[in-house]
Design a protein around this motif. Structure first.
Motif, short mmCIF file in Angstrom:
data_model
loop_
_atom_site.label_atom_id
_atom_site.label_comp_id
_atom_site.label_asym_id
_atom_site.label_seq_id
_atom_site.Cartn_x
_atom_site.Cartn_y
_atom_site.Cartn_z
N UNK A 122 0.82 -1.20 0.00
CA UNK A 122 0.00 0.00 0.00
C UNK A 122 0.86 1.26 0.00
N UNK A 123 2.16 1.11 0.25
CA UNK A 123 3.07 2.25 0.25
C UNK A 123 3.80 2.35 -1.08
N UNK A 124 3.16 1.89 -2.17
CA UNK A 124 3.71 1.94 -3.51
C UNK A 124 4.96 1.10 -3.68
N UNK A 125 5.18 0.14 -2.83
CA UNK A 125 6.28 -0.80 -3.01
C UNK A 125 5.86 -1.82 -4.06
N UNK A 126 6.81 -2.43 -4.72
CA UNK A 126 6.46 -3.43 -5.73
C UNK A 126 6.27 -4.80 -5.11
N UNK B 221 -4.64 -4.54 5.97
CA UNK B 221 -5.87 -4.25 6.73
C UNK B 221 -6.81 -3.37 5.91
N UNK B 222 -8.08 -3.66 5.97
CA UNK B 222 -9.06 -2.89 5.22
C UNK B 222 -9.00 -1.41 5.59
N UNK C 24 -6.87 0.71 3.28
CA UNK C 24 -7.31 0.94 1.90
C UNK C 24 -8.26 2.13 1.92
N UNK C 25 -7.81 3.23 1.39
CA UNK C 25 -8.55 4.49 1.51
C UNK C 25 -9.44 4.80 0.30
N UNK C 26 -9.09 4.29 -0.88
CA UNK C 26 -9.85 4.64 -2.07
C UNK C 26 -10.12 3.40 -2.92
N UNK C 27 -11.12 3.51 -3.80
CA UNK C 27 -11.40 2.42 -4.73
C UNK C 27 -10.22 2.19 -5.67
#
Length: 114
Positions: A27-31, A38-39, A42-45
């Motif tokens: 979620x931190x733009x890592x590959x 955790x749900x 997840x902030x956006x669709x």
């Protein structure tokens, strides 16, 4: 609102092997692939789509021929499973669906006969 029966969700879950290099949070733009996100993270669709896309290459692929048994709890659940096979699995030919239907067992049968 109709009550949902979670007992209907008896299914296998496939968890692919994770190596040490895949344990950072994606979620931190890592590959890397996160073993758990955790749900609440997840902030956006868009973020949800990106996370799902990042794991789309991982899956457990199988064909109907790989299925040896379809097990339901009781005899009175067989008709519902057959209906499900006919409606949802329409992408398979009738012979394949018939073969799947022939593999239905009940837990009652297993407990009494085997």
């Amino acid at each position: 609102m109709e009550k949902y029966r979670f007992a209907d969700e008896r299914e296998w879950r496939y968890v692919p092997p994770l190596d040490n290099s895949s344990l950072s949070l994606s979620i931190n733009n890592s590959s890397s692939i996160a073993p758990f996100v955790p749900i609440s993270s997840i902030k956006t669709e868009k973020q949800k789509r990106e996370l799902n896309s990042s794991i789309s290459h991982i899956g457990l692929h199988f064909e109907p021929e790989d299925i040896r048994y379809l097990i339901v709890e009781r005899d009175d659940e067989i008709s519902e499973l057959i209906t499900h096979l006919e409606e949802v699995k329409g992408r398979f030919n009738q012979q394949t669906r018939d073969r799947l239907k022939s593999r239905i067992l009940t837990a009652e049968q297993i407990n009494l006969d085997i």
